[in-house]
Design an enzyme around this catalytic site. Structure first.
Site, PDB file in Angstrom:
ATOM      1  N   ASP A 117       0.785  -1.235   0.000  1.00 21.18           N
ATOM      2  CA  ASP A 117       0.000   0.000   0.000  1.00 21.18           C
ATOM      3  C   ASP A 117       0.817   1.286   0.000  1.00 21.18           C
ATOM      4  O   ASP A 117       0.268   2.370   0.214  1.00 21.18           O
ATOM      5  CB  ASP A 117      -0.964   0.000   1.192  1.00 21.18           C
ATOM      6  CG  ASP A 117      -2.080  -1.010   0.989  1.00 21.18           C
ATOM      7  OD1 ASP A 117      -2.696  -0.976  -0.087  1.00 21.18           O
ATOM      8  OD2 ASP A 117      -2.320  -1.830   1.884  1.00 21.18           O
ATOM      9  N   ASP A 182      -6.840  -3.700  -5.782  1.00 18.58           N
ATOM     10  CA  ASP A 182      -6.491  -2.416  -5.172  1.00 18.58           C
ATOM     11  C   ASP A 182      -5.077  -1.975  -5.570  1.00 18.58           C
ATOM     12  O   ASP A 182      -4.749  -0.800  -5.602  1.00 18.58           O
ATOM     13  CB  ASP A 182      -6.532  -2.498  -3.635  1.00 18.58           C
ATOM     14  CG  ASP A 182      -7.645  -3.366  -3.091  1.00 18.58           C
ATOM     15  OD1 ASP A 182      -8.074  -4.300  -3.781  1.00 18.58           O
ATOM     16  OD2 ASP A 182      -8.079  -3.118  -1.959  1.00 18.58           O
TER      17      ASP A 182
HETATM   18  N1  GLY Z   1      -7.152  -2.314   0.540  1.00 15.38           N
HETATM   19  C1  GLY Z   1      -7.809  -1.164   0.187  1.00 15.38           C
HETATM   20  C2  GLY Z   1      -9.269  -1.182   0.391  1.00 15.38           C
HETATM   21  O1  GLY Z   1      -9.777  -1.639   1.406  1.00 15.38           O
HETATM   22  O2  GLY Z   1      -9.948  -0.735  -0.464  1.00 15.38           O
END
Ligand code: GLY
Length: 413
Positions: A117, A182
């Site tokens: 992330d 994501d």
């Molecule tokens: N991992 C990012 C989200 O929860 O959208």
């Protein structure tokens, strides 16, 4: 002759009046929402005090009180990003100073490699900082962050590993190289790092990862699987499943929004028409599955025949079709950009309508309520029984980004 000139002049005057009143309405909308967001965020800042590495706003608890996280969660970049968007919307130095302070508190993350992330963490903060109030050190930090993110790239799987280990909800499958949709959102920082450093490595990783996403996460109708786990010896797919969606074969709406946003960004950065085509087709899937108020349910297939939550997922016992304002805000922002590239007026209209709905009392909080977040009614992860029908800092981030994009839109001027 005289009549037709008079008619022509009347049409011009009338369209001028209509055009003026549209501009007026748009400007009022942006002004009112900016003022509200600024006032609400002021209260949030008062509540938070100074950044201390552990107080990045995320959501609220069952009592409606603010919940913060430390900087190693996936969301610390969004609050600095909100401050940057408020600076962009208001041009007030106060917001720049706050944004700089909260952004710079994240510097230790530049060497973080614990999950994928880093793009969210460092690009929403330092990426916006670099655009709006550049400093040489910001660029160096972005390149170092891109290097850290790239350490999770594997040439055999042609993908960046999202998480280190995951089990399927039914407990039967262990994933050692899980990739989630994501992850498309982390690629923007890689493009920035290539431009800053002149090192094409980051660009190439972004392109290979995006191509693997097209090949392995997308279905024929351009809906998406949330998680794909890879075999690192052969590069083959082990399993396709969900983590935050309703069931393995369903389409988690925020994941689909990440796809639309991610491939719109891919087109911007590469100009490869394949990415534009993916963005358009995945957006069309999203739009044709929307309810009347244009705010997506948290998963498009909740409770539908042929879709079943499994094992320890909380969705097994909870199948209400709750809305997810965060998915709506991401999609809204993405559509403002995609509308330009795809030359599809309906995308821009949808974006304006979504933004209007999000800004209505149905989704926008009252001043001083909702833990001082802007939007209500998002879903973090229903299967994990977390953040169900709650505010989320990233819903606010994409709402403000959409407001910035709406303001910049020239068509109505
Ligand atoms: N991992 C990012 C989200 O929860 O959208």
């Amino acid at each position: 002759m005289k009549i037709s000139i008079c008619f022509y002049i009347s049409v011009l005057i009338l369209s001028g009046i209509i055009n003026y009143s549209c501009i007026d309405k748009k400007e009022k909308f942006i002004k009112e929402n900016t003022e509200f967001a600024a006032a609400q965020t002021h209260l949030m800042l008062e509540q938070l005090g100074e950044p201390d590495g552990k107080n990045y706003p995320r959501t609220t608890d069952e009592e409606g009180e603010l919940v913060t996280t430390d900087m190693y969660e996936w969301t610390p970049g969004f609050f600095p990003g909100n401050l940057w968007y408020l600076y962009e919307l208001t041009q007030e130095d106060y917001w720049r100073k706050q944004a700089e302070k909260w952004t710079e508190s994240l510097e230790p993350l530049k060497t973080f490699t614990g999950h994928h992330d880093l793009g969210f963490m460092m690009y929403c903060s330092y990426g916006n900082a670099s655009k709006l109030a550049p400093k040489p050190e910001y660029e160096a930090i972005l390149v170092e962050s891109a290097e850290s993110l790239s350490s999770r790239y594997n040439e055999t799987t042609q993908s960046i590993k999202s998480w280190n280990y995951r089990k399927s909800w039914n407990g039967q499958v262990e994933c050692f190289f899980p990739v989630i949709v994501d992850n498309m959102m982390n690629l923007e920082m890689l493009f920035a790092a290539s431009k800053i450093s002149g090192n094409k490595k980051y660009y190439d990783i972004a392109v290979k990862h995006a191509n693997s996403t097209i090949k392995n996460h997308l279905r024929d109708d351009f809906s998406s699987f949330h998680v794909v786990d890879y075999d690192t010896i052969t590069g083959n797919v082990n399993i396709r499943m969900t983590s935050q969606g309703y069931s393995d074969n369903s389409t988690w709406s925020r994941g689909q929004a990440w796809i639309v946003y991610g491939f719109t960004m891919m087109y911007r950065e590469t100009k490869d028409p394949v990415y534009l085509d993916v963005a358009v087709k995945s957006a069309d899937y999203f739009i044709r599955n929307l309810p009347d108020d244009l705010i997506a349910p948290w998963d498009f297939n909740v409770g539908q025949e042929g879709y079943a939550a499994e094992g320890n997922s909380y969705a097994v016992q909870y199948n209400e079709k709750l809305k997810d304002a965060s998915a709506a805000a991401i999609m809204c922002s993405a559509l403002f950009e995609l509308g330009k590239y795809a030359e599809r007026k309906n995308y821009t209209e949808q974006a304006v309508n979504m933004l209007t709905e999000l800004a209505s009392p149905a989704y926008r909080a009252k001043l001083g309520e909702n833990g001082n977040f802007i939007l209500m009614h998002s879903v973090g992860s229903l299967p994990h029984k977390t953040e169900i029908d709650k505010p989320l800092v990233y819903a606010d981030y994409y709402f403000l980004e959409a407001l910035v994009r709406y303001k910049e839109m020239r068509e109505n001027r």
